[in-house]
Design an enzyme around this catalytic site. Structure first.
Site, PDB file in Angstrom:
ATOM      1  N   ASP A  31       0.532  -1.147  -0.187  1.00 58.72           N
ATOM      2  CA  ASP A  31      -0.230   0.011   0.247  1.00 58.72           C
ATOM      3  C   ASP A  31       1.041   1.158   0.143  1.00 58.72           C
ATOM      4  OD1 ASP A  31      -3.202   0.414   1.111  1.00 58.72           O
ATOM      5  OD2 ASP A  31      -1.980   2.303   0.709  1.00 58.72           O
ATOM      6  N   ILE A  58       2.344   0.508  -6.540  1.00 60.45           N
ATOM      7  CA  ILE A  58       1.527  -0.869  -7.754  1.00 60.45           C
ATOM      8  C   ILE A  58       2.214   0.175  -8.682  1.00 60.45           C
ATOM      9  CG2 ILE A  58      -0.288  -1.875  -6.648  1.00 60.45           C
ATOM     10  CD1 ILE A  58      -2.312   0.265  -8.956  1.00 60.45           C
ATOM     11  N   THR A 132     -15.914  -1.933  -9.791  1.00 61.65           N
ATOM     12  CA  THR A 132     -17.407  -0.985  -8.649  1.00 61.65           C
ATOM     13  C   THR A 132     -18.411  -1.016  -9.997  1.00 61.65           C
ATOM     14  OG1 THR A 132     -17.813   1.058  -8.466  1.00 61.65           O
ATOM     15  CG2 THR A 132     -16.296   1.068 -10.167  1.00 61.65           C
ATOM     16  N   ASP A 133     -19.193  -1.060  -9.406  1.00 62.50           N
ATOM     17  CA  ASP A 133     -21.017  -0.965 -10.275  1.00 62.50           C
ATOM     18  C   ASP A 133     -20.732   0.304 -11.330  1.00 62.50           C
ATOM     19  OD1 ASP A 133     -21.257   1.010  -8.254  1.00 62.50           O
ATOM     20  OD2 ASP A 133     -23.544  -0.393  -7.774  1.00 62.50           O
ATOM     21  N   GLU A 134     -20.300   1.097 -10.734  1.00 64.48           N
ATOM     22  CA  GLU A 134     -20.201   2.867 -11.599  1.00 64.48           C
ATOM     23  C   GLU A 134     -19.685   2.355 -13.262  1.00 64.48           C
ATOM     24  OE1 GLU A 134     -18.645   6.251  -9.806  1.00 64.48           O
ATOM     25  OE2 GLU A 134     -19.561   5.592  -7.563  1.00 64.48           O
ATOM     26  N   TYR A 158     -13.613   8.761 -12.516  1.00 63.48           N
ATOM     27  CA  TYR A 158     -12.818   7.852 -11.283  1.00 63.48           C
ATOM     28  C   TYR A 158     -14.065   6.365 -12.249  1.00 63.48           C
ATOM     29  CZ  TYR A 158     -14.394   4.089  -8.134  1.00 63.48           C
ATOM     30  OH  TYR A 158     -14.438   2.903  -8.153  1.00 63.48           O
ATOM     31  N   LYS A 162     -11.359   3.037 -13.776  1.00 58.08           N
ATOM     32  CA  LYS A 162     -11.621   1.522 -13.654  1.00 58.08           C
ATOM     33  C   LYS A 162     -12.900   1.379 -14.925  1.00 58.08           C
ATOM     34  CE  LYS A 162     -11.951   0.373  -9.592  1.00 58.08           C
ATOM     35  NZ  LYS A 162     -10.879  -0.460  -9.053  1.00 58.08           N
ATOM     36  N   HIS A 293     -23.727  13.927 -12.125  1.00 58.00           N
ATOM     37  CA  HIS A 293     -24.087  12.805 -10.834  1.00 58.00           C
ATOM     38  C   HIS A 293     -24.750  11.808 -11.671  1.00 58.00           C
ATOM     39  CE1 HIS A 293     -25.407  12.265  -6.582  1.00 58.00           C
ATOM     40  NE2 HIS A 293     -25.040  11.131  -7.055  1.00 58.00           N
TER      41      HIS A 293
HETATM   42  P1  NAD Z   1      -9.502   3.296  -0.399  1.00 56.15           P
HETATM   43  O1  NAD Z   1      -9.616   4.960  -0.889  1.00 56.15           O
HETATM   44  O2  NAD Z   1     -10.588   2.804   0.599  1.00 56.15           O
HETATM   45  O3  NAD Z   1      -8.528   2.602  -0.267  1.00 56.15           O
HETATM   46  C1  NAD Z   1      -7.225   2.343  -1.403  1.00 56.15           C
HETATM   47  C2  NAD Z   1      -6.299   2.353  -0.500  1.00 56.15           C
HETATM   48  O4  NAD Z   1      -5.044   2.163  -2.309  1.00 56.15           O
HETATM   49  C3  NAD Z   1      -5.524   3.052   0.113  1.00 56.15           C
HETATM   50  O5  NAD Z   1      -5.108   2.399   1.496  1.00 56.15           O
HETATM   51  C4  NAD Z   1      -4.515   4.519  -0.605  1.00 56.15           C
HETATM   52  O6  NAD Z   1      -3.263   4.378   0.271  1.00 56.15           O
HETATM   53  C5  NAD Z   1      -4.018   2.707  -1.251  1.00 56.15           C
HETATM   54  N1  NAD Z   1      -3.172   2.473  -2.888  1.00 56.15           N
HETATM   55  C6  NAD Z   1      -3.474   4.195  -3.301  1.00 56.15           C
HETATM   56  N2  NAD Z   1      -3.199   4.462  -4.565  1.00 56.15           N
HETATM   57  C7  NAD Z   1      -2.218   2.959  -4.230  1.00 56.15           C
HETATM   58  C8  NAD Z   1      -1.139   3.103  -5.381  1.00 56.15           C
HETATM   59  N3  NAD Z   1      -0.884   3.659  -6.602  1.00 56.15           N
HETATM   60  N4  NAD Z   1      -0.683   1.834  -4.653  1.00 56.15           N
HETATM   61  C9  NAD Z   1      -0.140   1.329  -4.038  1.00 56.15           C
HETATM   62  N5  NAD Z   1      -1.562   1.579  -3.141  1.00 56.15           N
HETATM   63  C10 NAD Z   1      -2.613   2.696  -3.252  1.00 56.15           C
HETATM   64  O7  NAD Z   1     -10.164   2.940  -1.284  1.00 56.15           O
HETATM   65  P2  NAD Z   1     -11.459   1.585  -0.962  1.00 56.15           P
HETATM   66  O8  NAD Z   1     -13.459   1.556  -0.379  1.00 56.15           O
HETATM   67  O9  NAD Z   1     -11.042   0.729   0.068  1.00 56.15           O
HETATM   68  O10 NAD Z   1     -11.352   0.755  -2.434  1.00 56.15           O
HETATM   69  C11 NAD Z   1     -11.029   0.136  -2.744  1.00 56.15           C
HETATM   70  C12 NAD Z   1     -11.326  -0.987  -3.835  1.00 56.15           C
HETATM   71  O11 NAD Z   1     -12.728  -1.367  -4.223  1.00 56.15           O
HETATM   72  C13 NAD Z   1     -10.982   0.007  -5.310  1.00 56.15           C
HETATM   73  O12 NAD Z   1     -10.604  -0.084  -6.417  1.00 56.15           O
HETATM   74  C14 NAD Z   1     -12.170   0.795  -5.690  1.00 56.15           C
HETATM   75  O13 NAD Z   1     -12.384   0.840  -6.470  1.00 56.15           O
HETATM   76  C15 NAD Z   1     -13.079  -0.686  -5.142  1.00 56.15           C
HETATM   77  N6  NAD Z   1     -14.763  -0.487  -4.773  1.00 56.15           N
HETATM   78  C16 NAD Z   1     -14.105   0.015  -3.664  1.00 56.15           C
HETATM   79  C17 NAD Z   1     -16.240   0.298  -3.726  1.00 56.15           C
HETATM   80  C18 NAD Z   1     -16.609   1.183  -2.005  1.00 56.15           C
HETATM   81  O14 NAD Z   1     -17.600   1.522  -1.733  1.00 56.15           O
HETATM   82  N7  NAD Z   1     -15.791   1.757  -1.479  1.00 56.15           N
HETATM   83  C19 NAD Z   1     -17.140  -0.118  -3.737  1.00 56.15           C
HETATM   84  C20 NAD Z   1     -16.679  -1.465  -5.237  1.00 56.15           C
HETATM   85  C21 NAD Z   1     -15.377  -1.121  -5.842  1.00 56.15           C
HETATM   86  O1  DAU Z   2     -20.809   2.239  -5.962  1.00 61.77           O
HETATM   87  C1  DAU Z   2     -19.819   1.607  -5.527  1.00 61.77           C
HETATM   88  C2  DAU Z   2     -19.158   2.621  -5.814  1.00 61.77           C
HETATM   89  O2  DAU Z   2     -18.975   3.485  -4.454  1.00 61.77           O
HETATM   90  C3  DAU Z   2     -17.749   2.655  -5.292  1.00 61.77           C
HETATM   91  O3  DAU Z   2     -16.908   2.331  -6.291  1.00 61.77           O
HETATM   92  C4  DAU Z   2     -16.424   3.812  -4.953  1.00 61.77           C
HETATM   93  O4  DAU Z   2     -15.269   4.466  -4.496  1.00 61.77           O
HETATM   94  C5  DAU Z   2     -17.350   4.865  -4.208  1.00 61.77           C
HETATM   95  O5  DAU Z   2     -16.459   6.441  -3.194  1.00 61.77           O
HETATM   96  C6  DAU Z   2     -18.594   4.421  -3.937  1.00 61.77           C
HETATM   97  O6  DAU Z   2     -19.352   5.962  -5.013  1.00 61.77           O
HETATM   98  P1  DAU Z   2     -20.200   6.853  -4.998  1.00 61.77           P
HETATM   99  O7  DAU Z   2     -19.793   8.087  -5.810  1.00 61.77           O
HETATM  100  O8  DAU Z   2     -21.777   6.320  -5.117  1.00 61.77           O
HETATM  101  O9  DAU Z   2     -19.547   7.506  -3.078  1.00 61.77           O
HETATM  102  P2  DAU Z   2     -19.828   8.301  -2.212  1.00 61.77           P
HETATM  103  O10 DAU Z   2     -19.734   7.900  -0.960  1.00 61.77           O
HETATM  104  O11 DAU Z   2     -19.354   9.482  -2.686  1.00 61.77           O
HETATM  105  O12 DAU Z   2     -21.395   8.916  -2.556  1.00 61.77           O
HETATM  106  C7  DAU Z   2     -22.324   8.157  -2.628  1.00 61.77           C
HETATM  107  C8  DAU Z   2     -24.072   9.047  -2.657  1.00 61.77           C
HETATM  108  O13 DAU Z   2     -23.952   9.642  -1.459  1.00 61.77           O
HETATM  109  C9  DAU Z   2     -23.813   9.766  -4.246  1.00 61.77           C
HETATM  110  O14 DAU Z   2     -25.189   9.828  -5.080  1.00 61.77           O
HETATM  111  C10 DAU Z   2     -23.649  11.487  -3.808  1.00 61.77           C
HETATM  112  C11 DAU Z   2     -24.166  11.505  -2.660  1.00 61.77           C
HETATM  113  N1  DAU Z   2     -23.586  12.332  -1.475  1.00 61.77           N
HETATM  114  C12 DAU Z   2     -21.781  11.672  -0.946  1.00 61.77           C
HETATM  115  C13 DAU Z   2     -21.255  13.150  -0.559  1.00 61.77           C
HETATM  116  C14 DAU Z   2     -19.807  13.112  -0.246  1.00 61.77           C
HETATM  117  C15 DAU Z   2     -23.888  13.031  -0.843  1.00 61.77           C
HETATM  118  O15 DAU Z   2     -24.796  13.653  -0.969  1.00 61.77           O
HETATM  119  N2  DAU Z   2     -23.275  14.414   0.077  1.00 61.77           N
HETATM  120  C16 DAU Z   2     -22.217  14.115   0.558  1.00 61.77           C
HETATM  121  O16 DAU Z   2     -21.619  14.384   0.830  1.00 61.77           O
END
Ligand code: NAD
Ligand code: DAU
Length: 363
Positions: A31, A58, A132-134, A158, A162, A293
């Site tokens: 990381d 990475i 991700t589903d995005e 983003y 992905k 959005h």
């Molecule tokens: P996060 O931002 O919390 O964590 C990302 C981690 O990756 C951090 O620890 C960061 O230090 C590390 N990182 C970033 N750049 C790097 C690099 N160049 N080399 C090595 N390490 C690096 O993210 P998360 O929410 O835990 O998401 C993890 C994975 O899951 C991502 O690939 C994201 O796209 C995917 N994902 C997230 C969600 C969600 O809801 N959070 C949903 C679906 C998929």
């Molecule tokens: O769907 C999976 C994705 O979910 C992951 O791939 C991403 O890494 C993760 O960050 C997340 O993306 P979203 O954009 O859906 O998550 P976020 O928590 O940023 O926002 C969730 C919803 O809430 C979105 O519709 C935006 C809204 N939002 C978010 C923030 C931060 C607000 O209304 N106010 C806010 O301050």
């Protein structure tokens, strides 16, 4: 052992903790420790020889090649990414560098290492790409949920980055035969979620007496999954998934953002009532919408259930209650991540006043 990238982030650290709780196979955790990476998430593993942490990128091919040659993992689980949509809108550079170029570099290092393995180890090796589903874009209100066959239509920097990484992972399987698996998951929530994302931001702001900034009308829909369920899905795909396949992972749990914020306020009203007796809902403020959005995401998770027998264990009611409890019980973790860099982000995204004032009309 397995190599986990991004194992100090939100999902990665939950995955490492759950992996080592479920068995004894060691984890090599690579990381970079960006603003989102936090070793405090893994404090309970201090002194545990099964967890080897390496701070690095990475995209550092020499480092990754050396780690692979020395540690000889049987699998790579690739979480490392820039993950916040709003940050990608402010500036996409890091998203391109890590999510696309970094994944390319990791795939190349994995392929070079994989080619050195004997036939049995080669066949058993796995590269699991966490996505991700995005990547599928946005859904109309009555459209069916995303299946694995849905066209890729990413709308944010983003999700575009992905999507690009998914295509690279797919091509490395198709062209070179690298045993790749891809998971596309919906929105996660749970412990150690960085408070720039909706659910932890709302909990943290509510407790600090700050506005709860809902983008636009708050009627956008996300499909929420408790993070531990995502981790169990990844373990199952790693164990039994068919290489070259993608698996959608979701919670069968669509909610509008406003409904999420209301639920959080109601739980806090119950667990930590405001001293003035008012509901936390009074702190809700509608702010300018996110550019581009996506209106709705929803995952059709029937394939992973049919083929691998996976279903989420947590309901939204139980998962969100645990999550609010976790934030109430871990104020020092929250304080720890609210560094100078975090405050700069909040000011850039919401403005100084928005970040600090205690106002807002109930909604
Ligand atoms: P996060 O931002 O919390 O964590 C990302 C981690 O990756 C951090 O620890 C960061 O230090 C590390 N990182 C970033 N750049 C790097 C690099 N160049 N080399 C090595 N390490 C690096 O993210 P998360 O929410 O835990 O998401 C993890 C994975 O899951 C991502 O690939 C994201 O796209 C995917 N994902 C997230 C969600 C969600 O809801 N959070 C949903 C679906 C998929
Ligand atoms: O769907 C999976 C994705 O979910 C992951 O791939 C991403 O890494 C993760 O960050 C997340 O993306 P979203 O954009 O859906 O998550 P976020 O928590 O940023 O926002 C969730 C919803 O809430 C979105 O519709 C935006 C809204 N939002 C978010 C923030 C931060 C607000 O209304 N106010 C806010 O301050």
């Amino acid at each position: 052992m397995i190599l986990v990238t991004g194992g100090a982030g939100f999902i990665g650290s939950n995955f490492v903790l759950d992996w080592l709780a479920a068995g004894n196979e060691p984890v090599l955790n690579l990381d970079k420790l960006t603003y989102a990476g936090n070793l405090a998430n893994l404090a309970s593993l201090q002194g545990d020889a099964r967890h080897v942490f390496v701070q690095g990128d990475i995209g550092d091919s020499a480092l990754v090649a050396r780690l692979l040659a020395e540690r000889r993992p049987r699998a790579i689980v690739h979480f490392a990414a820039e993950s916040h949509v709003d940050r990608s809108i402010h500036g996409a550079q890091d998203f391109i560098a890590t999510n696309i170029v970094g994944t390319f570099s990791l795939l190349e290092a994995a392929r070079a290492y994989w080619l050195t393995l004997d036939e049995a180890d080669k066949a058993a090796f796995r590269f699991l790409h966490v996505s991700t589903d995005e990547v599928y874009g946005t859904l109309a209100p009555d459209a069916p949920a995303f299946t694995e066959k849905h066209a890729y239509e990413p709308n944010s920097p983003y999700s575009a980055s992905k999507a690009a990484s998914d295509h690279l992972a797919r091509a490395w399987h198709h062209t070179y035969g690298l045993p790749v698996l891809t998971t596309n998951c919906s929105n996660n929530y749970g412990p150690w979620h960085f408070p720039e994302k909706l659910i932890p931001l709302m909990i943290v702001n509510a407790l600090a007496g700050k506005p709860l900034p809902v983008y636009g009308d708050g009627q956008q829909v996300r499909d929420w999954l408790y993070v531990k369920d995502h981790c169990s899905a990844i373990r199952r795909v790693l164990e039994a998934g068919r290489t070259g396949e993608t698996y959608n992972v979701g919670g069968w749990n669509e909610k509008t953002n406003l409904a999420i914020v209301h639920t959080i306020c109601d739980l806090l009203d119950e667990m930590r009532p405001r001293p003035d007796g008012q509901s936390y809902r009074a702190q809700i403020t509608h702010v300018q919408d996110r550019p581009g959005h996506d209106r709705r995401y929803a995952i059709d998770a029937r394939k992973i259930e049919r083929e691998l027998g996976w279903r989420p264990a947590e309901t939204f009611d139980s998962g969100i209650r645990k999550t609010v409890r976790w934030y109430l019980d871990n104020p020092e973790w929250v304080q720890g991540v609210q560094s100078g860099a975090y405050r700069e982000w909040v000011a850039a995204q919401y403005g100084h006043e928005g970040a600090d004032a205690r106002t807002g009309a109930a909604s």
